[in-house]
Design a protein around this motif. Structure first.
Motif, PDB file in Angstrom:
ATOM      1  N   VAL A 470     -40.494  62.516  -5.591  1.00 39.06           N
ATOM      2  CA  VAL A 470     -40.089  63.920  -5.469  1.00 39.06           C
ATOM      3  C   VAL A 470     -38.576  64.049  -5.637  1.00 39.06           C
ATOM      4  N   GLN A 471     -37.835  63.116  -5.091  1.00 37.76           N
ATOM      5  CA  GLN A 471     -36.377  63.142  -5.245  1.00 37.76           C
ATOM      6  C   GLN A 471     -35.981  62.912  -6.703  1.00 37.76           C
ATOM      7  N   TRP A 472     -36.720  62.033  -7.378  1.00 35.96           N
ATOM      8  CA  TRP A 472     -36.481  61.852  -8.821  1.00 35.96           C
ATOM      9  C   TRP A 472     -36.749  63.152  -9.570  1.00 35.96           C
ATOM     10  N   ALA A 477     -34.937  68.323 -12.192  1.00 39.14           N
ATOM     11  CA  ALA A 477     -34.982  69.783 -12.111  1.00 39.14           C
ATOM     12  C   ALA A 477     -33.592  70.394 -12.082  1.00 39.14           C
ATOM     13  N   LYS A 478     -32.630  69.697 -11.498  1.00 40.04           N
ATOM     14  CA  LYS A 478     -31.282  70.234 -11.410  1.00 40.04           C
ATOM     15  C   LYS A 478     -30.589  70.297 -12.769  1.00 40.04           C
ATOM     16  N   LYS A 479     -31.121  69.569 -13.737  1.00 40.37           N
ATOM     17  CA  LYS A 479     -30.477  69.489 -15.044  1.00 40.37           C
ATOM     18  C   LYS A 479     -31.234  70.214 -16.149  1.00 40.37           C
ATOM     19  N   ASP A 480     -32.489  70.578 -15.898  1.00 38.90           N
ATOM     20  CA  ASP A 480     -33.319  71.076 -16.981  1.00 38.90           C
ATOM     21  C   ASP A 480     -34.231  72.198 -16.491  1.00 38.90           C
ATOM     22  N   GLU A 481     -34.242  73.309 -17.236  1.00 43.09           N
ATOM     23  CA  GLU A 481     -35.009  74.488 -16.837  1.00 43.09           C
ATOM     24  C   GLU A 481     -36.511  74.210 -16.782  1.00 43.09           C
ATOM     25  N   GLU A 482     -37.019  73.479 -17.770  1.00 48.43           N
ATOM     26  CA  GLU A 482     -38.449  73.190 -17.786  1.00 48.43           C
ATOM     27  C   GLU A 482     -38.848  72.344 -16.576  1.00 48.43           C
ATOM     28  N   TRP A 483     -38.041  71.346 -16.241  1.00 50.23           N
ATOM     29  CA  TRP A 483     -38.353  70.480 -15.106  1.00 50.23           C
ATOM     30  C   TRP A 483     -38.137  71.190 -13.784  1.00 50.23           C
ATOM     31  N   ARG A 484     -37.293  72.195 -13.776  1.00 47.22           N
ATOM     32  CA  ARG A 484     -37.149  73.018 -12.577  1.00 47.22           C
ATOM     33  C   ARG A 484     -38.470  73.727 -12.281  1.00 47.22           C
ATOM     34  N   LYS A 485     -39.130  74.196 -13.316  1.00 51.00           N
ATOM     35  CA  LYS A 485     -40.426  74.853 -13.138  1.00 51.00           C
ATOM     36  C   LYS A 485     -41.490  73.843 -12.708  1.00 51.00           C
ATOM     37  N   PHE A 486     -41.417  72.617 -13.254  1.00 52.03           N
ATOM     38  CA  PHE A 486     -42.372  71.591 -12.837  1.00 52.03           C
ATOM     39  C   PHE A 486     -42.220  71.305 -11.337  1.00 52.03           C
ATOM     40  N   TYR A 487     -40.979  71.181 -10.897  1.00 50.35           N
ATOM     41  CA  TYR A 487     -40.707  70.938  -9.470  1.00 50.35           C
ATOM     42  C   TYR A 487     -41.278  72.088  -8.636  1.00 50.35           C
ATOM     43  N   ARG A 488     -40.963  73.315  -9.036  1.00 46.24           N
ATOM     44  CA  ARG A 488     -41.469  74.480  -8.304  1.00 46.24           C
ATOM     45  C   ARG A 488     -42.992  74.476  -8.284  1.00 46.24           C
ATOM     46  N   ALA A 515     -39.401  75.193  -3.152  1.00 40.18           N
ATOM     47  CA  ALA A 515     -39.634  75.717  -4.501  1.00 40.18           C
ATOM     48  C   ALA A 515     -38.706  76.890  -4.790  1.00 40.18           C
ATOM     49  N   ASP A 516     -38.536  77.770  -3.804  1.00 44.35           N
ATOM     50  CA  ASP A 516     -37.639  78.916  -3.994  1.00 44.35           C
ATOM     51  C   ASP A 516     -36.207  78.450  -4.242  1.00 44.35           C
ATOM     52  N   ARG A 517     -35.791  77.474  -3.480  1.00 42.82           N
ATOM     53  CA  ARG A 517     -34.397  77.027  -3.558  1.00 42.82           C
ATOM     54  C   ARG A 517     -34.076  76.445  -4.929  1.00 42.82           C
ATOM     55  N   ILE A 518     -34.995  75.676  -5.485  1.00 41.45           N
ATOM     56  CA  ILE A 518     -34.705  75.020  -6.764  1.00 41.45           C
ATOM     57  C   ILE A 518     -34.605  76.038  -7.896  1.00 41.45           C
ATOM     58  N   MET A 519     -35.251  77.197  -7.720  1.00 46.57           N
ATOM     59  CA  MET A 519     -35.272  78.186  -8.802  1.00 46.57           C
ATOM     60  C   MET A 519     -34.067  79.107  -8.790  1.00 46.57           C
ATOM     61  N   ILE A 520     -33.266  79.056  -7.741  1.00 44.22           N
ATOM     62  CA  ILE A 520     -32.107  79.947  -7.667  1.00 44.22           C
ATOM     63  C   ILE A 520     -30.902  79.241  -8.262  1.00 44.22           C
ATOM     64  N   MET A 521     -30.408  79.778  -9.340  1.00 40.84           N
ATOM     65  CA  MET A 521     -29.224  79.232  -9.998  1.00 40.84           C
ATOM     66  C   MET A 521     -28.087  80.223  -9.815  1.00 40.84           C
ATOM     67  N   PRO A 522     -27.199  79.981  -8.876  1.00 41.89           N
ATOM     68  CA  PRO A 522     -26.149  80.967  -8.582  1.00 41.89           C
ATOM     69  C   PRO A 522     -25.110  81.046  -9.686  1.00 41.89           C
ATOM     70  N   ASN A 523     -24.540  82.224  -9.834  1.00 42.16           N
ATOM     71  CA  ASN A 523     -23.394  82.374 -10.718  1.00 42.16           C
ATOM     72  C   ASN A 523     -22.160  81.773 -10.045  1.00 42.16           C
ATOM     73  N   GLU A 524     -21.156  81.525 -10.809  1.00 38.04           N
ATOM     74  CA  GLU A 524     -19.949  80.910 -10.262  1.00 38.04           C
ATOM     75  C   GLU A 524     -19.375  81.765  -9.137  1.00 38.04           C
ATOM     76  N   GLY A 525     -19.102  81.118  -8.021  1.00 41.63           N
ATOM     77  CA  GLY A 525     -18.528  81.824  -6.888  1.00 41.63           C
ATOM     78  C   GLY A 525     -19.542  82.444  -5.953  1.00 41.63           C
ATOM     79  N   GLU A 526     -20.858  82.369  -6.315  1.00 45.89           N
ATOM     80  CA  GLU A 526     -21.886  82.939  -5.460  1.00 45.89           C
ATOM     81  C   GLU A 526     -22.495  81.871  -4.566  1.00 45.89           C
TER      82      GLU A 526
END
Length: 810
Positions: A470-472, A477-488, A515-526
């Motif tokens: 899961v950590q892998w 997921a942190k680097k790729d949009e498709e894998w972010r969805k797989f994680y979620r 799952a919610d946390r991994i899908m939130i990509m904050p803008n700079e400064g948020e």
């Protein structure tokens, strides 16, 4: 507002859009994320096929050309200049410099005229190469291309008619042919041929376009992207002249074998095979007649399947027989797995959640009255098993370059089919094959899914076992949009479903929060944290009772946690304050004022100062209102926080046990107001809920063990109003309390829901009965008989149409 107006406005009004409200009409489905998927669309090394990845909601997955034509043609000039010019300089020179700048350089070289160009042009490495090589033939061509360019590029508005000057274009064609004749370098001759062919095409000289291609392009053996670009112009001319089958043949070969203009060639193929109504008029068989090799036949079969939404396994088998080494076999196999995810895996998971099978509107029409409504699901189940066998068969063929992809695909299809033994076997076989980095990642994800399904129960030892995987997955997921969805998807569709099945509400909430946390990509400064988003918050607010929320809080605050529990808590979207607020709210819903107070005291005051609380906790829940309203009233000059509300309810409950009868009656009445106003119908609904949508309360069919039974039905408020009526001696107050109880009783009639009935006739009869029950309130007889002379009766009679109808015998 009278009752009839109130009901009509509820039925006809649109959704009230509060910031946190996700109920009601929403946006269209995300075409890239509307079904559960764990199979990557990027398992091929060639990204130029991206427009043809699978989605059932769009004609093409991606509207952009995956390969830049300008960059490709510019790159050929780098090679022509013996790699003495940089990529940027070549693109600036070929694409940006104007005709005047190029002609100034030309005459400087030819006639020693002053080089009157900006310093940026002088310092350009391709400019320096021309000054050194004195290649006037190549420079002369680039000047000609600058002259032709305005006539052969499309306008920005696709629908706007292009502005062509046929006379100028014909003169340019004549000049281009003359320059082709005197040119000595085949690289340059090809480019003149391309320009005259292109000018002929865009000036609608289609016969000449074909002739120019055959004369000036086809014999030229120079390796260049202009070969394919020129053939596409010829094919387009054939289409314009009515030779649709041959045009379609050329477009299929160009689309299948060349990354340049791949999307455009597919669109041209589509136009060539359809009439103005969009129906197919050129069959695959008609196009196959032009094919000279099995590979070309495989290409035609593949391109016909590029945009298909139905089962294409027969086409996969056909391509495999014709050309097993075709890269299109990989693309279409990945597409087919993705289709089966939508048609079989996703509804399988929905069934585990207790939901009906519902498919994408873009693919399937759905008829709930059809006894065989799940036939598509069963057919997809059969196709999945066939896909297992096909992929495994292909993987054993040593002619296949990427055998590991097919073996992993077979394992994944077996996972979808719940044949875990076969899935594990194929994963073992694939592990010994050469795997690309992308396929290796897919192998690891598939292995994780199989392991979870093999185990079934998520116990502490297994949780610790899967944590590294899961950590892998998180790192991917942190680097790729498709894998972010797989994680979620792993957390929401696999782990949450299993924990729910195990009746572990705490971990269900926590995995949803991850799952919610991994899908939130904050803008700079948020902040990473966003309070009002996510499935976990919704689950906490609507699905958990007070005991379950207490257990969740205990787990989150425990000093000793397993590594898995620590991971879930540390990677969560909701906070301790969220849990305390929801714990207090669940007790508030249960009217357990002591425990509600205990939890609300743990929530910082600042928590309720942000939206939406700062806006919607502004009403007085103890306001004495004869008619329902969410609009501000004069009584809202006194406002309550959640903590202050439950403290007031505690105080009122105590007052019902002491004092005079009138004082007790008043305490019961205020308690009833507090419960009523915090219900769906009241001005302070947000004390209990986090979103409000028109019509919800009218069709509520909740059961007694659900907190919404009270939220919509206000049964407790009704009984408290009756107790107040018993205790007071004031006839006007008795009338007032009776009418308030009547309001509660009215809310307990739910509008019939069509889906609950076998046919429309039953539904219509239920509606007729509902109308009668709704109008004949059980308290009206007593209200009219005993309180007709009161001030309250007069006020209500003059404003409540239903009471007036009752009194008048209607």
């Amino acid at each position: 507002m009278n009752w009839k107006q109130f009901i009509v406005s509820f039925i006809s009004s649109c959704l009230l859009c509060f910031p946190q409200n996700s109920i009601g009409c929403g946006p269209d489905a995300d075409p890239y994320d509307y079904y559960t998927s764990f199979f990557s669309q990027h398992l091929q090394d060639d990204n130029s096929y991206r427009p043809f990845y699978y989605t059932g909601y769009r004609f093409l997955f991606d509207e952009e050309e995956p390969v830049s034509t300008k960059e490709s043609t510019s790159a050929e000039w780098i090679n022509y200049a013996s790699n003495k010019a940089t990529k940027k300089d070549v693109q600036d020179f070929v694409l940006k410099y104007n005709y005047k700048q190029l002609s100034n350089l030309y005459y400087h070289i030819e006639k020693k005229q002053p080089l009157l160009v900006p310093d940026s042009v002088k310092q350009n490495s391709l400019t320096k190469w021309f000054l050194q090589s004195k290649d006037l033939e190549a420079l002369g061509y680039l000047m000609f291309a600058k002259q032709a360019e305005p006539f052969v590029i499309g306008d920005e508005d696709f629908w706007e008619e292009r502005n062509r000057d046929d006379a100028k274009m014909k003169r340019l064609i004549k000049n281009g042919i003359q320059l082709w004749t005197v040119a000595k370098n085949e690289f340059i001759k090809l480019r003149y041929g391309y320009q005259v062919t292109r000018l002929a095409h865009y000036s609608e000289q289609y016969k000449e376009c074909i002739s120019y291609y055959d004369t000036y392009i086809k014999p030229n053996q120079t390796n260049s992207v202009l070969q394919e670009l020129s053939l596409a112009l010829k094919a387009g001319a054939m289409y314009k002249l009515g030779s649709n089958e041959e045009a379609a043949y050329h477009f299929t070969q160009l689309c299948a074998t060349n990354a340049i203009k791949r999307k455009s060639n597919f669109l041209s193929f589509t136009f060539s095979t359809r009439d103005e109504e969009g129906t197919k008029k050129v069959t695959k068989e008609a196009v196959l007649k032009f094919c000279k090799t099995d590979r070309e036949k495989a290409n035609v079969t593949a391109v016909y399947a590029f945009n298909s939404l139905v089962n294409n396994l027969p086409e996969l088998k056909e391509i495999y027989q014709l050309d097993p080494t075709s890269p299109l076999l990989e693309l279409l196999s990945i597409r087919e797995i993705n289709k089966l995810e939508e048609k079989y895996l996703h509804p399988s998971i929905e069934q585990l959640k207790g939901k009906k099978l519902i498919y994408s509107w873009s693919l399937f029409s759905w008829d709930y009255d059809n006894a065989n409504y799940d036939s598509l699901y069963n057919e997809s189940k059969k196709q999945t098993k066939e896909m297992i066998n096909f992929c495994h068969q292909v993987a054993q063929d040593k002619r296949i370059a990427n055998r590991g992809l097919f073996e992993v695909a077979a394992a994944y299809a077996a996972y979808m089919s719940k044949d875990l033994k076969k899935a594990r076997e194929y994963l073992r076989i694939a592990k010994d094959m050469p795997l690309s980095a992308a396929v290796k990642d897919q192998w690891m994800l598939t292995s994780l899914l199989v392991s979870i399904n093999e185990k079934g129960k998520l116990d502490p030892s297994f949780e610790e076992e899967i944590l590294p995987a899961v950590q892998w997955l998180e790192s991917k997921a942190k680097k790729d949009e498709e894998w972010r969805k797989f994680y979620r998807n792993l957390f929401t569709e696999i782990l949450a479903v299993q924990y729910s099945k195990q009746k572990d509400a705490s971990k269900t909430a926590l995995v949803l929060g991850c799952a919610d946390r991994i899908m939130i990509m904050p803008n700079e400064g948020e902040d990473m944290y966003s309070y009002w988003s996510g499935n976990a918050i919704a689950f906490l607010r609507t699905q958990m009772n007070s005991n379950e929320v207490e257990a969740l809080h205990t787990l989150m605050q425990a000093n000793t946690k397993s590594k898995w529990e620590q991971y879930l808590v540390n990677h969560n979207q909701f906070s301790k304050d969220d849990v305390c607020d929801i714990a207090g709210t669940t007790y508030l819903r249960e009217q357990d004022w002591d425990n509600a107070e205990r939890w609300f005291k743990q929530v910082p005051a600042a928590y309720y100062k942000k939206e939406p609380y700062s806006t919607y906790l502004a009403a007085n829940p103890f306001a004495d209102l004869l008619y329902d309203t969410h609009a501000p009233t004069k009584q809202d000059n006194v406002q309550y926080t959640k903590l202050q509300y439950v403290q007031k309810m505690k105080q009122l409950a105590l007052q019902t046990t002491k004092g005079t009868a009138e004082e007790k009656a008043n305490a019961y009445f205020q308690m009833a107001n507090g419960i009523y106003q915090s219900s769906y119908w009241g001005n302070s609904w947000m004390l209990q809920e986090y979103g409000w949508s028109s019509g919800d309360g009218l069709k509520s069919n909740t059961t007694k063990d659900d907190w919404q039974w009270e939220y919509y039905g206000v049964y407790a408020a009704e009984q408290l109003y009756l107790k107040a009526r018993e205790l007071t001696a004031n006839q006007n107050l008795k009338a007032h309390y009776t009418f308030m109880a009547a309001k509660c009783a009215q809310k307990q009639h739910a509008i019939p829901v069509y889906e609950s009935f076998a046919d429309y006739d039953q539904y219509e009869k239920a509606n007729e009965q509902y109308a009668k029950d709704f109008r004949k309130n059980k308290y009206f007889e007593d209200f009219v008989k005993n309180y007709r002379q009161t001030k309250t009766f007069t006020e209500v009679f003059n404003s409540c149409v239903y009471l007036k109808d009752y009194v008048n015998g209607k």
